[in-house]
Scaffold this motif. Structure first.
Motif, PDB file in Angstrom:
ATOM      1  N   GLU A  44       0.830  -1.215   0.000  1.00 45.23           N
ATOM      2  CA  GLU A  44       0.000   0.000   0.000  1.00 45.23           C
ATOM      3  C   GLU A  44       0.857   1.254   0.000  1.00 45.23           C
ATOM      4  OE1 GLU A  44      -3.371   2.213   2.824  1.00 45.23           O
ATOM      5  OE2 GLU A  44      -2.873   0.087   3.135  1.00 45.23           O
ATOM      6  N   LYS A 235      -4.231  10.836  -5.755  1.00 48.10           N
ATOM      7  CA  LYS A 235      -5.343  10.000  -5.309  1.00 48.10           C
ATOM      8  C   LYS A 235      -5.566  10.210  -3.816  1.00 48.10           C
ATOM      9  CE  LYS A 235      -4.827   6.299  -8.732  1.00 48.10           C
ATOM     10  NZ  LYS A 235      -4.581   4.852  -8.922  1.00 48.10           N
ATOM     11  N   GLU A 236      -6.786   9.984  -3.393  1.00 46.03           N
ATOM     12  CA  GLU A 236      -7.128  10.155  -1.989  1.00 46.03           C
ATOM     13  C   GLU A 236      -6.244   9.276  -1.104  1.00 46.03           C
ATOM     14  OE1 GLU A 236     -11.003   9.688   1.015  1.00 46.03           O
ATOM     15  OE2 GLU A 236     -11.048   8.907  -1.041  1.00 46.03           O
ATOM     16  N   THR A 265      -9.754   5.110   3.059  1.00 41.20           N
ATOM     17  CA  THR A 265     -10.306   6.011   2.056  1.00 41.20           C
ATOM     18  C   THR A 265     -11.634   5.442   1.557  1.00 41.20           C
ATOM     19  OG1 THR A 265      -9.168   4.904   0.222  1.00 41.20           O
ATOM     20  CG2 THR A 265      -7.986   6.701   1.331  1.00 41.20           C
ATOM     21  N   GLU A 267     -12.146   4.326  -1.342  1.00 46.73           N
ATOM     22  CA  GLU A 267     -11.835   3.131  -2.131  1.00 46.73           C
ATOM     23  C   GLU A 267     -11.630   1.919  -1.221  1.00 46.73           C
ATOM     24  OE1 GLU A 267      -8.596   1.672  -5.522  1.00 46.73           O
ATOM     25  OE2 GLU A 267      -8.337   3.571  -4.453  1.00 46.73           O
ATOM     26  N   THR A 268     -10.842   2.104  -0.139  1.00 43.67           N
ATOM     27  CA  THR A 268     -10.612   0.975   0.770  1.00 43.67           C
ATOM     28  C   THR A 268     -11.894   0.588   1.506  1.00 43.67           C
ATOM     29  OG1 THR A 268      -9.901   2.483   2.541  1.00 43.67           O
ATOM     30  CG2 THR A 268      -8.197   1.613   1.081  1.00 43.67           C
ATOM     31  N   LYS A 270     -14.887   0.745   0.273  1.00 41.45           N
ATOM     32  CA  LYS A 270     -15.677  -0.021  -0.688  1.00 41.45           C
ATOM     33  C   LYS A 270     -15.171  -1.456  -0.772  1.00 41.45           C
ATOM     34  CE  LYS A 270     -17.212   0.091  -5.512  1.00 41.45           C
ATOM     35  NZ  LYS A 270     -17.129   0.825  -6.810  1.00 41.45           N
ATOM     36  N   ILE A 271     -13.837  -1.604  -0.763  1.00 47.08           N
ATOM     37  CA  ILE A 271     -13.251  -2.950  -0.808  1.00 47.08           C
ATOM     38  C   ILE A 271     -13.611  -3.725   0.453  1.00 47.08           C
ATOM     39  CG2 ILE A 271     -11.073  -4.228  -0.817  1.00 47.08           C
ATOM     40  CD1 ILE A 271      -9.902  -1.971  -2.533  1.00 47.08           C
TER      41      ILE A 271
END
Length: 292
Positions: A44, A235-236, A265, A267-268, A270-271
């Motif tokens: 990461e 990116k965030e 974030t 994105e994370t 959502k994952i």
């Protein structure tokens, strides 16, 4: 030799069994979960560095209209040296010809042996002043050409320092414009000094205006980029991850002290939700199989 991750005893490289011969621990899966999360944290932080570099690269070249213009004009100063600054004519028994003060002309002068002759005549008692002025004009022209070449290569490498490179490029462009003007003044002085001589003569052309204008355009574009700033879109979470990576590298914190994911974030999140959804579906399927 390698060592067991648990008991730290030495193990031969030829030992191929799965379990430690000293303590019997499974060498392949010992601390598997901890190592997995540690590697995930490393990945990461590493990906954040790569993403930030790509963002800087993109912003330096195509991040705005001005950066695109900078790419378009970076070759103008170098191309301007194809325009002649002046001309030198030799009228001597064993040296009869001319030298054009331009990039191609200087190369031809070097190939034909004119440059060594000019340098050897500089400072002489009879024609020394004219040849000295001509030598200085050629030196100034060569320095301005170097500035043009540096502008070209440093523009290609502008992503290496997004905060300072526009200043460096503007500085070289201003220096190139000044050197171009000095070259013209020295060429004009040489032409004036050579009027009374029979062995050499010369004249100055307004080609320096083209070169000075090209340098000025490059300087103006980079100054405007400095005022406007680069449109770097990260990116965030990447900037926060980069700051954490520096602390990890400096030894201020360790990977084991960091959460997973290191930075939360959208994105994370959502994952994570997708993982929880799949886990819930798997549990439902297991419960259904147990009831059956």
């Amino acid at each position: 030799m390698s060592e067991c991750p648990k008991c730290k005893q030495k193990i031969s490289l030829l030992y191929l069994k799965q379990h430690c011969p000293h303590c019997g621990v499974n060498l392949r899966f010992y601390n598997f979960e901890e190592n997995f999360y540690r590697d995930a944290k490393k990945a990461e932080l590493s990906v954040a560095k790569i993403d930030m570099f790509i963002a800087q690269l993109k912003a330096s070249f195509v991040g705005s209209k001005l950066t695109i213009v900078r790419l378009c004009v970076m070759l103008l100063p170098a191309a301007s040296f194809l325009v002649p600054y002046g001309k030198t004519i030799f009228s001597q028994p064993f040296l009869n010809g001319s030298v054009t003060l331009s990039a191609l002309g200087l190369y031809g002068a070097y190939e034909d042996g004119y440059l060594p002759y000019i340098l050897s005549m500089a400072g002489g008692a009879v024609n020394g002043k004219a040849f000295t002025l001509l030598s200085c004009a050629l030196a100034s022209l060569a320095l301005s050409a170097v500035a043009a070449i540096l502008i070209f290569f440093m523009t290609l490498l502008c992503f290496l320092s997004v905060k300072k490179m526009h200043r460096v490029l503007a500085g070289f462009a201003v220096a190139g414009a000044v050197l171009s003007a000095i070259s013209f003044l020295l060429t004009t002085a040489f032409a004036s000094s050579a009027r009374s001589l029979d062995l050499i003569s010369g004249e100055a052309y307004p080609g320096f205006l083209v070169s000075a204008l090209c340098f000025a355009v490059v300087a103006a574009v980079n100054i405007l980029i400095g005022k406007q700033g680069l449109n770097i879109v990260y990116k965030e979470g990447d900037e926060e991850r980069a700051a954490i990576a520096k602390k990890v590298k400096a030894g201020e914190i360790t990977l084991d002290e960091l959460p997973q994911p290191v930075v939360e974030t959208a994105e994370t999140e959502k994952i994570r939700q997708e993982i929880e959804k799949q886990q819930a579906l798997y549990r439902q399927m297991e419960e259904g199989n147990a009831d059956a």
